[in-house]
Design an enzyme around this catalytic site. Sequence first.
Site, PDB file in Angstrom:
ATOM      1  CE  LYS A 165      -9.696  23.114  12.922  1.00 53.51           C
ATOM      2  NZ  LYS A 165      -9.754  24.242  11.735  1.00 53.51           N
ATOM      3  CE  LYS A 190      -9.703  27.617  17.528  1.00 49.67           C
ATOM      4  NZ  LYS A 190     -10.887  28.346  16.899  1.00 49.67           N
ATOM      5  CE  LYS A 206     -14.416  31.034  10.765  1.00 51.87           C
ATOM      6  NZ  LYS A 206     -13.225  30.194  10.372  1.00 51.87           N
TER       7      LYS A 206
HETATM    8  P1  ATP Z   1     -12.371  26.640  12.180  1.00 48.04           P
HETATM    9  O1  ATP Z   1     -12.910  25.900  13.328  1.00 48.04           O
HETATM   10  O2  ATP Z   1     -12.953  26.240  10.786  1.00 48.04           O
HETATM   11  O3  ATP Z   1     -10.857  26.386  12.366  1.00 48.04           O
HETATM   12  P2  ATP Z   1     -11.740  29.125  13.529  1.00 48.04           P
HETATM   13  O4  ATP Z   1     -13.247  29.940  14.313  1.00 48.04           O
HETATM   14  O5  ATP Z   1     -10.874  28.515  14.270  1.00 48.04           O
HETATM   15  O6  ATP Z   1     -12.647  28.127  12.600  1.00 48.04           O
HETATM   16  P3  ATP Z   1     -10.065  30.316  11.660  1.00 48.04           P
HETATM   17  O7  ATP Z   1     -10.469  30.688  10.245  1.00 48.04           O
HETATM   18  O8  ATP Z   1      -9.342  28.935  11.615  1.00 48.04           O
HETATM   19  O9  ATP Z   1     -11.566  30.139  12.431  1.00 48.04           O
HETATM   20  O10 ATP Z   1      -9.216  31.253  12.294  1.00 48.04           O
HETATM   21  C1  ATP Z   1      -9.131  32.769  12.101  1.00 48.04           C
HETATM   22  C2  ATP Z   1      -8.647  33.602  12.942  1.00 48.04           C
HETATM   23  O11 ATP Z   1      -9.458  33.726  14.295  1.00 48.04           O
HETATM   24  C3  ATP Z   1      -7.148  33.098  13.364  1.00 48.04           C
HETATM   25  O12 ATP Z   1      -6.382  34.067  13.574  1.00 48.04           O
HETATM   26  C4  ATP Z   1      -7.517  32.487  14.828  1.00 48.04           C
HETATM   27  O13 ATP Z   1      -6.522  32.181  15.536  1.00 48.04           O
HETATM   28  C5  ATP Z   1      -8.645  33.430  15.386  1.00 48.04           C
HETATM   29  N1  ATP Z   1      -9.388  32.569  16.084  1.00 48.04           N
HETATM   30  C6  ATP Z   1     -10.146  31.433  16.077  1.00 48.04           C
HETATM   31  N2  ATP Z   1     -10.887  31.109  17.174  1.00 48.04           N
HETATM   32  C7  ATP Z   1     -10.508  32.017  18.141  1.00 48.04           C
HETATM   33  C8  ATP Z   1     -10.888  32.158  19.354  1.00 48.04           C
HETATM   34  N3  ATP Z   1     -11.603  31.263  20.131  1.00 48.04           N
HETATM   35  N4  ATP Z   1     -10.073  33.131  20.231  1.00 48.04           N
HETATM   36  C9  ATP Z   1      -9.468  34.157  19.644  1.00 48.04           C
HETATM   37  N5  ATP Z   1      -9.112  33.870  18.394  1.00 48.04           N
HETATM   38  C10 ATP Z   1      -9.608  32.925  17.716  1.00 48.04           C
HETATM   39 MG    MG Z   2      -9.191  27.591  13.249  1.00 48.16          MG
END
Ligand code: ATP
Ligand code: MG
Length: 328
Positions: free
Chosen positions: A113, A194, A197
């Site tokens: 990040k 990965k 969002k």
């Molecule tokens: P950000 O980029 O802001 O970190 P994010 O998509 O990673 O957003 P988080 O809020 O950090 O979302 O994570 C919420 C949940 O979703 C966590 O349990 C994380 O492990 C899961 N998660 C996030 N992205 C993935 C992915 N690509 N595949 C599977 N699980 C995911």
């Molecule tokens: Mg995340």
Amino acid sequence: MKMKRVFSGIQPTGILTLGNYLGAMKQWVALQETHDCFYCVVNLHAMTVMPDAEELRENTLSVAAMLVAAGLDPDKVTLFVQSDVAEHAELGWLLQCMATFGELSRMTQFKEKSREKEVITGGLFSYPALMAADILLYNTHLVPVGEDQRQHLELTRDIAQRFNNRYGGLFTLPEPFIPEVGGRIMSLDDPEKKMSKSNPNPNSYIGLLDPPDTIRQKIMRAVTDSGREIYYDPENKGAVSNLLTIYSLCSGKTIEALEKDYEGRGYGEFKKDLAEVVVECLKPIQARYNELKESGNINEILKKGAGKARAVAAPMMDKVRELMGLKV
Ligand code: ATP
Ligand code: MG
């Protein structure tokens, strides 16, 4: 028999993606039947990237609505907003003081990040200690998360053990609960990264609120690998393997069955079918989301949830203060 405790959180940093749904939320919903679940919209974590205040407020409510739309039953689970329970920030600070600079520096999520950002806040660096606090406050047994959170969970266990050794065994050591298939859904434009969002390129993810035509466009545009065969091989065919994983989880068909179905057929046909499968999978969630947004009782659900969360977090925090010598 007392049900085992589950805790997990999601950041209100944008519109939730199919990665969040398949990697985490689907498990959250399944666990509500058999466990005592606490699910938290972790808005204090979102502060690490300095969000706009109005946007944060809106995202917090829409993430909560999306969780209910995806199947969480507010009567079965405790759904709340992190900043409504002040104990998270308090314990977060104390655990920051127990996590070492070396440990925090090794977190791959921080490395990834911070690489993309111009401004790197202290909060982004120390955020795993706040995550440890979130989990430990509730005597959590199980933490349903995606694969990317495994390292943070190991750190949580290390910090808990350190605390227990030093001050007496207070904290339960939590176990990760990560799906074997779907624990790491990859980006549509780059199968090495990965799906996230907070990725500024919307073509890299399927948003849970994307309209059918947007989903179709994004999937047709998704990168594929060389060759034209459709089979599962994450090492050599990362992009197609990711699409197969999504197809399997959204349709309920096994990956082997899909490989058979698409033998001798090209990527185009495969993607077209996949798009329809994803559209159908998200349709009921989107319909419930729109209903909830209109009925507008999300605030009420969150208020009730905060009360239930506080009832567990406050006595726990009291014990922590006592053990650490903060009560005079
Ligand atoms: P950000 O980029 O802001 O970190 P994010 O998509 O990673 O957003 P988080 O809020 O950090 O979302 O994570 C919420 C949940 O979703 C966590 O349990 C994380 O492990 C899961 N998660 C996030 N992205 C993935 C992915 N690509 N595949 C599977 N699980 C995911
Ligand atoms: Mg995340």
